[in-house]
Design a protein around this motif. Sequence first.
Motif, short mmCIF file in Angstrom:
data_model
loop_
_atom_site.label_atom_id
_atom_site.label_comp_id
_atom_site.label_asym_id
_atom_site.label_seq_id
_atom_site.Cartn_x
_atom_site.Cartn_y
_atom_site.Cartn_z
N VAL A 233 7.84 2.30 -0.02
CA VAL A 233 6.99 2.83 1.05
C VAL A 233 6.68 1.71 2.05
CG1 VAL A 233 5.93 4.61 -0.41
CG2 VAL A 233 4.89 2.33 -0.27
N SER A 234 6.12 2.11 3.18
CA SER A 234 5.80 1.11 4.20
C SER A 234 4.55 0.31 3.86
CB SER A 234 5.63 1.79 5.57
OG SER A 234 4.59 2.76 5.51
N ASP A 235 3.69 0.86 2.99
CA ASP A 235 2.43 0.18 2.66
C ASP A 235 1.97 0.60 1.26
OD1 ASP A 235 -0.04 -0.98 2.51
OD2 ASP A 235 -0.89 0.03 4.25
N THR A 236 2.13 -0.28 0.29
CA THR A 236 1.74 0.08 -1.09
C THR A 236 0.23 0.15 -1.26
OG1 THR A 236 2.01 -2.26 -1.70
CG2 THR A 236 3.82 -0.77 -2.26
N ARG A 237 -0.53 -0.48 -0.37
CA ARG A 237 -1.99 -0.36 -0.47
C ARG A 237 -2.42 1.07 -0.19
NH1 ARG A 237 -3.62 -5.06 3.59
NH2 ARG A 237 -1.88 -4.03 4.65
N ALA A 238 -1.78 1.68 0.80
CA ALA A 238 -2.06 3.09 1.10
C ALA A 238 -1.61 3.98 -0.05
CB ALA A 238 -1.36 3.49 2.40
N LEU A 239 -0.43 3.65 -0.61
CA LEU A 239 0.08 4.42 -1.75
C LEU A 239 -0.91 4.34 -2.92
CD1 LEU A 239 2.35 6.01 -3.21
CD2 LEU A 239 3.34 3.78 -3.84
N ALA A 240 -1.44 3.15 -3.17
CA ALA A 240 -2.39 2.96 -4.27
C ALA A 240 -3.64 3.82 -4.07
CB ALA A 240 -2.77 1.49 -4.39
N LEU A 243 -2.66 7.50 -4.83
CA LEU A 243 -2.41 7.72 -6.27
C LEU A 243 -3.70 7.63 -7.07
CD1 LEU A 243 0.97 5.79 -6.72
CD2 LEU A 243 0.64 8.26 -6.59
N ASP A 244 -4.59 6.72 -6.69
CA ASP A 244 -5.90 6.64 -7.35
C ASP A 244 -6.66 7.94 -7.18
OD1 ASP A 244 -5.56 4.08 -8.30
OD2 ASP A 244 -6.52 3.12 -6.55
N GLY A 245 -6.58 8.50 -5.98
CA GLY A 245 -7.26 9.78 -5.72
C GLY A 245 -6.68 10.92 -6.53
N MET A 246 -5.37 10.84 -6.81
CA MET A 246 -4.70 11.88 -7.61
C MET A 246 -4.78 11.60 -9.11
SD MET A 246 -1.22 12.56 -5.42
CE MET A 246 -1.23 13.49 -3.88
N LYS A 247 -5.39 10.43 -9.46
CA LYS A 247 -5.49 10.01 -10.87
C LYS A 247 -4.11 9.89 -11.52
CE LYS A 247 -10.16 11.61 -12.00
NZ LYS A 247 -10.73 11.73 -10.71
N ILE A 248 -3.19 9.27 -10.81
CA ILE A 248 -1.82 9.06 -11.29
C ILE A 248 -1.62 7.58 -11.59
CG2 ILE A 248 0.62 9.11 -10.61
CD1 ILE A 248 0.02 11.65 -9.03
N ASP A 249 -1.03 7.28 -12.75
CA ASP A 249 -0.79 5.90 -13.17
C ASP A 249 0.37 5.30 -12.38
OD1 ASP A 249 -1.15 3.60 -14.59
OD2 ASP A 249 -0.10 4.30 -16.39
N TYR A 250 0.26 4.03 -12.04
CA TYR A 250 1.31 3.39 -11.25
C TYR A 250 1.23 1.88 -11.45
CZ TYR A 250 -2.56 2.27 -8.10
OH TYR A 250 -3.74 1.79 -7.59
N GLU A 276 -2.38 8.63 5.66
CA GLU A 276 -2.74 7.21 5.55
C GLU A 276 -1.80 6.34 6.40
OE1 GLU A 276 -5.15 5.70 3.80
OE2 GLU A 276 -6.00 7.46 2.81
N ASN A 277 -0.98 7.03 7.24
CA ASN A 277 0.01 6.33 8.06
C ASN A 277 0.99 5.50 7.22
OD1 ASN A 277 -1.04 7.25 10.59
ND2 ASN A 277 -2.71 5.74 10.37
N CYS A 278 1.35 6.07 6.07
CA CYS A 278 2.28 5.41 5.15
C CYS A 278 3.57 6.23 5.08
CB CYS A 278 1.66 5.26 3.77
SG CYS A 278 2.73 4.47 2.56
N GLU A 279 4.68 5.58 5.34
CA GLU A 279 5.98 6.25 5.35
C GLU A 279 6.70 6.05 4.02
OE1 GLU A 279 10.27 6.01 7.74
OE2 GLU A 279 8.55 4.80 8.39
#
Length: 304
Positions: A233-240, A243-250, A276-279
């Motif tokens: 992805v373009s920004d793993t901070r946005a991904l985190a 995923l935290d909001g979805m309660k998904i482990d990563y 989150e402007n994340c591609e």
Amino acid sequence: MDYVLRTNALCKKYKDFKVLNGLSMNVPKGAIYGFVGKNGAGKTTLIRLICGLQEPASGDYTLYGRKNTDKDITQSRRRMGAVVETPSIYLDMTAENNLKQQYRILGLPSFDGLTEILKLVGLDNTRKKKAKNFSLGMRQRLGIAIALVGNPDFLVLDEPANGLDPQGIIEIRELILKLNREQQITVLISSHILDELSKLATHYGFIDSGCLVKEMSAKELEAVCRKCVRMEVSDTRALARVLDGMKIDYTIITDQTADVYAKVNISHLTAALAKENCEVISMQERDESLESYYVSLIGGGKNA
């Protein structure tokens, strides 16, 4: 934790070639310990040392709390059964007579338990058939039967599935599991057939060039090798955050890559990331096997 076997900086040399180079390992009581390494890594040498067939150049080991230098180490070795390299069987004898010979060698007063051992390994109906007429799998099971004479609670098997056909491999696997689960026998298995070992082992020790590279439980290995989706992805901070909001482990790998340990609805995920402007650049399923983990652990290039 109780340990059946602990080795401490074991070294063994043949002339100028160091087969074991400071090897330290720990085999927990009740475990099926997979001793993993390519041919020539030092697996058989380690087994020969703990069986008392050879002496280490330096270092030591403890077997059931006794050091190899103790005078009464033979008391601990009596609790061991082993099949080293190939089964030691008399080809012109029946399975029953092979076991009787082992009873005599050990100086046991009677043949009590002989029938039960034959039944346990599935050779109770071979009657007068000589071992030379056995299949390779039957000979391997006979070797294990001989190792079980004297009621050991630690069984050491050197490449037990080597050369067996698929049916023979299944039979050996089921026998090892049965001995471990029903007889509470701790098992040390050296092997380079990693796919088969992954169906058995509760603990692993990875050896390369005489050194123990890594020691871990099956649960720890499963965590390392579990299925995931590798996302770029373009920004793993946005991904985190998503995923935290979805309660998904990563696990975040780099600034642009992460492993996601769940089946996700791609449409929902990409929509949430867009906010989150994340591609999302790429997504790929990954499922690391024991074999690929071992290769990555020791370095694939020099062992290819």
